[in-house]
Design an enzyme around this catalytic site. Structure first.
Site, short mmCIF file in Angstrom:
data_model
loop_
_atom_site.label_atom_id
_atom_site.label_comp_id
_atom_site.label_asym_id
_atom_site.label_seq_id
_atom_site.Cartn_x
_atom_site.Cartn_y
_atom_site.Cartn_z
N LYS A 1 0.81 -1.21 0.00
CA LYS A 1 0.00 0.00 0.00
C LYS A 1 0.85 1.27 0.00
CE LYS A 1 -4.22 -2.15 1.41
NZ LYS A 1 -3.81 -3.51 1.81
C1 LIG Z 1 -4.50 -4.63 1.37
C2 LIG Z 1 -3.74 -5.91 1.34
C3 LIG Z 1 -4.14 -6.97 0.49
C4 LIG Z 1 -5.37 -6.89 -0.37
O1 LIG Z 1 -5.26 -5.90 -1.35
P1 LIG Z 1 -6.56 -5.41 -2.15
O2 LIG Z 1 -6.10 -4.30 -3.01
O3 LIG Z 1 -7.52 -4.96 -1.08
O4 LIG Z 1 -7.07 -6.57 -2.88
C5 LIG Z 1 -3.35 -8.10 0.47
N1 LIG Z 1 -2.26 -8.23 1.24
C6 LIG Z 1 -1.86 -7.24 2.07
C7 LIG Z 1 -0.65 -7.44 2.91
C8 LIG Z 1 -2.57 -6.05 2.13
O5 LIG Z 1 -2.17 -5.07 2.93
#
Ligand SMILES: *Cc1c(COP(=O)(O)O)cnc(C)c1O
Length: 462
Positions: free
Chosen positions: A112
């Site tokens: 993210k």
């Molecule tokens: C947010 C997240 C996901 C899922 O991502 P999406 O974009 O919501 O599908 C998977 N793994 C981790 C470690 C995350 O932080």
């Protein structure tokens, strides 16, 4: 470049306004009116290029004329300067023709950071230029919140409130949200699940009086600018394996369908992607839907991959919008049906989804077994989310096409599960080794719209 709402009843906006508002005023999500195309030569030129220059070339056509080239390049440089790896998103090989895309070298150790660090830069530039302030409210299953707080801490024109489900995030995630001391960031522990937090967030956006009063802005994965930032690493990784002259496939550990939707955009831009594989944990609404067409909410089951403990995948609406031929009325109807439990995707739309996406579901026991096996046989310590991706990829991949599995978090972010599976306690990188000593600051709050709105009105700085 104009952005339109998936529900067809909000005005079209330029990139910057779509970014600053997050959710459209009709409850829909913004998508670009047309998808810019990358020629084979453009893609070939990405081979060997820096991550930052790749990011500039991939995102430039989406951003429109608000930013000049030089400013946009500077913002991208700043966004990724704090990453702990020169390649930003390095590829490592796991097995013959199977590669891991490490997306966890940012400041909060999850993918993210790729989007959030850039969004922090873009918000600061836009608000500073316009002389405006906003209140950012986000809901998180753990990683979005820490990434948002890290990206916006100390910024002049922004207050940030992050709602997370009390007791359902890992200790590292919680501490990354509760230990920053800057007065403009606020962690709120809500009594409920992530879906409750996300529902209250949507309620706040749909309360137009509140929305205008506090100048609400959203940075959840529904924000188009986040999806856009994630398109970049599909191009950079595929180019390093020979695209566009060789096709690749991707497996993506998925919750809110944001990260994998970025892959879908890359494919629509012309990147030769053979398969996009959705990997879910036991919260498998997407796997069930892509297999049968039934999009039915279940109860959220807490798991060892908490960032994917989701039963409503917000960004899936964007994919539905496309396979329903961009018919906002049809999407409004599906989303109404979702209020009372779920809907069935039409046969034609399901077939189109299945042309692009496949899916798999991984149990808790299989997740632990894959963490152990990857450590033993592939020399990689995986976080539980990434292990779910590797498990689905190993089961479903076509050995003749390179598979890239996205590693979405660093193992040290989820040390309990990793240690249980492998016997190894994954250490935090040096730059954050004092995380467990810093004092925490958090407000526990009811799963109640009015209580939340009151708290935000009283606590924000302006
Ligand atoms: C947010 C997240 C996901 C899922 O991502 P999406 O974009 O919501 O599908 C998977 N793994 C981790 C470690 C995350 O932080």
């Amino acid at each position: 470049m104009q952005y339109i709402s998936t529900r067809g009843q909000a005005p079209a906006l330029e990139f910057e306004d779509a970014m600053l508002s997050g959710l459209a005023r009709d409850g829909g999500l913004y998508v670009p009116e047309t998808i810019p195309q990358m020629s084979a030569d453009d893609m070939r030129s990405l081979q060997g290029m820096s991550y930052e220059e790749t990011a500039f070339r991939v995102m430039r056509p989406f951003v429109g004329s608000t930013l000049d080239d030089e400013t946009f390049r500077d913002l991208i440089q700043n966004a990724y300067a704090g990453f702990g790896h020169a390649a930003r998103a390095p590829l490592v090989q796991l097995a013959p023709n199977h590669f891991l895309l490490e997306l966890f070298h940012g400041p909060t150790l999850a993918f993210k950071d790729f989007a959030m660090q850039l969004i922090g830069q873009l918000f600061q530039e836009a608000l500073g230029r316009r002389g405006e302030r906003v209140t950012i409210v986000g809901a998180t299953s753990g990683d979005t919140g820490s990434a948002a707080i890290e990206a916006f801490r100390g910024l002049e024109n922004v207050d940030v409130f992050i709602l997370y489900p009390h007791g359902r995030v890992s200790e590292v995630q919680r501490r990354q949200m509760t230990t920053p001391s800057e007065g403009n960031v606020h962690a709120l522990a809500i009594d409920g699940t992530f879906d409750d937090a996300q529902a209250r967030l949507k309620d706040m956006f749909n309360d137009h009086a509140f929305r205008d009063d506090v100048r609400l802005a959203g940075v959840n994965s529904i924000n188009w600018a986040r999806v856009l930032a994630q398109v970049v690493y599909y191009f950079s990784s595929a180019a390093s394996l020979g695209a566009p002259d060789r096709s690749v496939s991707f497996t993506v550990p998925t919750g809110n369908f944001g990260d994998i939707f970025a892959g879908y955009i890359a494919k629509r831009m012309g990147l030769p992607i053979d398969k996009l594989i959705v990997a879910t944990n036991q919260n498998d609404i997407l796997h069930r839907c892509l297999s049968t067409g039934a999009y039915q909410k279940g109860d959220v089951l807490p798991s060892i991959s908490p960032s994917m403990d989701i039963q409503v995948s917000s960004n899936f609406e964007r994919a539905l919008f496309d396979v329903y031929d961009r018919d906002g009325g049809a999407i409004r109807q599906l989303m109404d049906e979702l209020q009372t439990g779920g809907f069935a995707v039409s046969q034609g739309a399901l077939e189109r989804l299945q042309d692009t996406f496949s899916s798999g579901r991984v149990s808790e026991a299989e997740t632990l077994a894959m963490i152990a096996r990857a450590h033993r046989e592939m020399g990689e310590l995986l976080c539980p989310h990434s292990a779910i991706g590797v498990e689905v990829a190993e089961t479903q991949r076509d050995a003749s096409i390179p598979m890239i599995t996205l590693a979405t978090a660093h193992p040290a972010k989820f040390p309990a599960a990793v240690e249980q599976a492998s016997g190894i306690h994954p250490p935090l990188p040096n730059r954050m080794s004092d995380l467990y000593e810093r004092p925490e600051r958090v407000t526990r709050i009811a799963n109640d719209l009015q209580a939340l709105q009151e708290h935000i009105r009283e606590t924000r700085r302006s």
